[in-house]
Motif scaffolding. Structure first.
Motif, PDB file in Angstrom:
ATOM      1  N   GLN A 162     -26.853   0.155  71.627  1.00 32.18           N
ATOM      2  CA  GLN A 162     -27.395   0.713  72.860  1.00 32.18           C
ATOM      3  C   GLN A 162     -28.836   0.271  73.061  1.00 32.18           C
ATOM      4  OE1 GLN A 162     -26.588   5.012  72.845  1.00 32.18           O
ATOM      5  NE2 GLN A 162     -24.681   4.560  73.936  1.00 32.18           N
ATOM      6  N   ASP A 163     -29.274   0.268  74.338  1.00 32.92           N
ATOM      7  CA  ASP A 163     -30.596  -0.247  74.683  1.00 32.92           C
ATOM      8  C   ASP A 163     -31.705   0.407  73.863  1.00 32.92           C
ATOM      9  OD1 ASP A 163     -29.500  -1.897  76.588  1.00 32.92           O
ATOM     10  OD2 ASP A 163     -29.987  -0.609  78.291  1.00 32.92           O
ATOM     11  N   GLU A 164     -31.644   1.739  73.717  1.00 32.86           N
ATOM     12  CA  GLU A 164     -32.738   2.445  73.060  1.00 32.86           C
ATOM     13  C   GLU A 164     -32.864   2.117  71.578  1.00 32.86           C
ATOM     14  OE1 GLU A 164     -29.625   5.709  74.101  1.00 32.86           O
ATOM     15  OE2 GLU A 164     -30.153   3.676  74.804  1.00 32.86           O
ATOM     16  N   ASP A 165     -31.834   1.488  70.992  1.00 29.25           N
ATOM     17  CA  ASP A 165     -31.902   1.156  69.573  1.00 29.25           C
ATOM     18  C   ASP A 165     -32.453  -0.238  69.309  1.00 29.25           C
ATOM     19  OD1 ASP A 165     -30.918   3.593  68.468  1.00 29.25           O
ATOM     20  OD2 ASP A 165     -28.931   3.062  69.200  1.00 29.25           O
ATOM     21  N   THR A 191     -35.128 -10.198  68.344  1.00 27.72           N
ATOM     22  CA  THR A 191     -35.837  -9.279  67.458  1.00 27.72           C
ATOM     23  C   THR A 191     -36.710 -10.011  66.452  1.00 27.72           C
ATOM     24  OG1 THR A 191     -34.062  -9.192  65.797  1.00 27.72           O
ATOM     25  CG2 THR A 191     -33.964  -7.577  67.616  1.00 27.72           C
ATOM     26  N   ARG A 223     -26.862   3.002  65.022  1.00 27.67           N
ATOM     27  CA  ARG A 223     -28.009   3.920  65.149  1.00 27.67           C
ATOM     28  C   ARG A 223     -28.282   4.627  63.828  1.00 27.67           C
ATOM     29  NH1 ARG A 223     -27.998   7.689  70.285  1.00 27.67           N
ATOM     30  NH2 ARG A 223     -28.459   5.624  71.144  1.00 27.67           N
ATOM     31  N   GLN A 263     -23.263  -3.465  75.977  1.00 29.59           N
ATOM     32  CA  GLN A 263     -23.667  -3.063  74.629  1.00 29.59           C
ATOM     33  C   GLN A 263     -22.991  -3.876  73.538  1.00 29.59           C
ATOM     34  OE1 GLN A 263     -22.837   1.124  74.393  1.00 29.59           O
ATOM     35  NE2 GLN A 263     -24.134   1.644  76.146  1.00 29.59           N
ATOM     36  N   PRO A 318     -35.361  -1.748  70.032  1.00 27.29           N
ATOM     37  CA  PRO A 318     -36.722  -1.845  69.456  1.00 27.29           C
ATOM     38  C   PRO A 318     -36.789  -1.410  68.002  1.00 27.29           C
ATOM     39  CG  PRO A 318     -36.750  -0.748  71.616  1.00 27.29           C
ATOM     40  CD  PRO A 318     -35.315  -0.853  71.195  1.00 27.29           C
ATOM     41  N   ARG A 319     -35.835  -0.656  67.521  1.00 27.12           N
ATOM     42  CA  ARG A 319     -35.886  -0.127  66.153  1.00 27.12           C
ATOM     43  C   ARG A 319     -35.567  -1.187  65.098  1.00 27.12           C
ATOM     44  NH1 ARG A 319     -31.967   4.364  65.575  1.00 27.12           N
ATOM     45  NH2 ARG A 319     -33.273   5.054  63.832  1.00 27.12           N
ATOM     46  N   THR A 371     -21.741   1.896  68.152  1.00 24.25           N
ATOM     47  CA  THR A 371     -23.100   2.241  68.553  1.00 24.25           C
ATOM     48  C   THR A 371     -23.689   3.352  67.690  1.00 24.25           C
ATOM     49  OG1 THR A 371     -22.089   3.639  70.256  1.00 24.25           O
ATOM     50  CG2 THR A 371     -22.905   1.482  70.945  1.00 24.25           C
ATOM     51  N   ASP A 429     -30.184 -10.738  72.513  1.00 21.87           N
ATOM     52  CA  ASP A 429     -31.098  -9.625  72.264  1.00 21.87           C
ATOM     53  C   ASP A 429     -31.413  -9.482  70.782  1.00 21.87           C
ATOM     54  OD1 ASP A 429     -31.223  -8.976  74.953  1.00 21.87           O
ATOM     55  OD2 ASP A 429     -29.631  -7.472  74.832  1.00 21.87           O
TER      56      ASP A 429
END
Length: 475
Positions: A339-342, A387, A313, A377, A344-345, A309, A383
């Motif tokens: 991880q979830d927060e990554d 993208t 990142r 994760q 959208p990147r 992870t 997922d």
């Protein structure tokens, strides 16, 4: 040549026939129309015809070496591995090396079992992920490794309570022994590529650990049995230039390693492993960015190994900063834990994601063991598909056998999170059109007029042959 069957084109609607002229696809359509249009053509019937399969992440020289080494796949207990070593030792002259790979352990063993199994032979065994190795005392002695030997950069000599090396080597520590091993060469590279061709692959994406000069020799002598997309080791890219060598080899990119692998507990994680460690940083993000910028300016692409992870990142951050300089699609290899927060990147980057779903078949249990509570994760196939970035599938051979069926099984029946599963057609797309886009090869991975006549032929749901450069090869 007229091929009849269910034709998956990835270039419009499915078809029933494809007509080839030389090394190009000349026509695609219904069986009745093409049979009427080309009455004198040689006709061949197959269950299914698809664009040629790409093996989108492999080490073909090491795969060729593995074909001649001890196969330890599926073994999870050190004692069972030692028994295989003892059997191999019985047929070898004293002093000759015993090599093997493929085991999957939850803990690091010491050298005592191997010392008893092969007291007269140096032994070098690699884990399934090739990010760690188990050796015996004779191997340590031949490599000159002892209590005073320091850990190399990016590697660890696992030690006992007294500071003595146990015989277990993490990441770059393996090189201390590999430097005294008989090195693989042109024979192993050619053997690996020929085996991949026999499995129905028409293109292979090479991912480091072999000098590009060997591939250039095969290209110069017309002995490449596949299209070969080549990522250089980061230590060699300044020696050469990007571009085609003949019509089958492209020196295309530079390979970096942000971290190790889950099975060796060297994947770089945000959250710690149960023992409190976070894995290993191999090529620091600062180096990837500085060297990567220079490689991009020289016309190369980038392929960056990122499994944990934290590695994913950090590499995303590097790619966002390098994107304005990229003239080719960037690649992130493995992308195994996110991880979830990554998520959208990923969107909007000039990026392809190179994945190996079949690793789930062994790593699912490791995820449950080492990353309890973080299962969501791991291997986020759906997922990552969502993208909108191209996905390219491979095996990481010799880490796993280069079998399309294994990726199909793992990706369509996700053992950790069924909601992350893909459809069979999406898996095929990632092995053909998606992989071609990841290589930057716009014409490949589709069946349409004018495209290269590179096809994989199927019966009973498995590849039984291929057309490569317009030449039919059926096993």
């Amino acid at each position: 040549m007229l091929l009849l069957g269910r034709v998956i084109t990835f270039c419009g609607d499915p078809a029933e026939a494809v007509y080839l002229e030389g090394d190009r696809i000349a026509d695609v359509g219904s069986q009745n129309d093409l049979c009427a249009r080309y009455p004198g053509a040689r006709r061949l019937q197959f269950e299914q015809i698809t664009p040629g399969l790409h093996e989108a992440h492999a080490h073909p020289q090491l795969w060729g070496l593995q074909l001649d080494s001890l196969d330890l796949e599926g073994l999870t207990e050190p004692l069972a591995v030692a028994q295989r070593v003892a059997e191999r030792a019985q047929g070898l002259p004293p002093g000759s090396w015993i090599r093997g790979a493929g085991y999957l352990f939850k803990a690091y063993p010491d050298r005592s079992l191997l010392d008893r199994a092969a007291p007269l032979h140096p032994v070098f065994l690699q884990s399934r992920d090739r990010h760690s190795a188990w050796v015996n005392t004779r191997a340590l002695e031949q490599a000159g490794i002892g209590r005073e030997t320091p850990d190399p950069p990016g590697g660890v000599l696992v030690r006992d309570g007294a500071g003595e090396p146990t015989g277990y080597l993490l990441e770059n520590a393996q090189k201390l022994v590999q430097r005294v091993l008989p090195p693989p060469g042109l024979v192993e590279l050619e053997r690996g590529l020929q085996d991949l061709a026999r499995r129905g692959y028409t293109a292979v994406h090479h991912m480091g650990w072999c000098h590009y000069g060997l591939a250039e020799r095969l290209a110069a002598t017309g002995r490449l049995p596949v299209w070969l997309w080549w990522a250089l080791d980061k230590d060699h890219w300044r020696e050469t230039r990007p571009g085609w060598r003949g019509d089958r080899l492209e020196i295309a990119a530079v390979k970096f390693f942000a971290d190790g692998a889950l099975g060796s507990r060297t994947a770089w994680m945000v959250e710690p492993y149960p023992d409190g460690s976070h894995g290993l940083v191999l090529d620091p993000p600062e180096l990837i960015e500085s060297e990567g910028r220079a490689a991009l300016q020289a016309g190369f692409g980038l392929a960056v190994h990122a499994i944990g992870t934290r590695a994913v990142r950090e590499v995303l951050g590097v790619f966002h900063r390098l994107a304005p300089h990229a003239r080719r699609v960037l690649r992130m290899e493995h992308v195994q834990h996110v991880q979830d927060e990554d998520l959208p990147r990923f969107r909007g980057l000039p990026l392809a994601l190179s994945l190996q779903p079949m690793h789930l078949l062994g790593d699912a249990e490791l995820v449950r063991h080492h990353l309890r509570g973080q299962e969501r994760q791991a291997f986020r196939l759906r997922d990552l598909w969502s993208t909108g970035l191209p996905l390219a599938f491979g095996s990481d051979a010799p880490v796993m056998k280069p079998l399309f069926a294994l990726n199909l099984q793992a990706a369509t029946q996700h053992p950790l999170d069924p909601a992350q599963s893909l459809t069979p057609l999406e898996v095929l797309w990632a092995h053909t059109r998606g992989a071609a886009l990841a290589a930057g090869w716009a014409e490949q991975g589709q069946i349409c007029p004018g495209a290269p006549a590179d096809l994989t032929l199927w019966e009973g749901g498995r590849p039984v042959g291929r057309v490569f450069g317009g030449v039919l090869e059926v096993s």
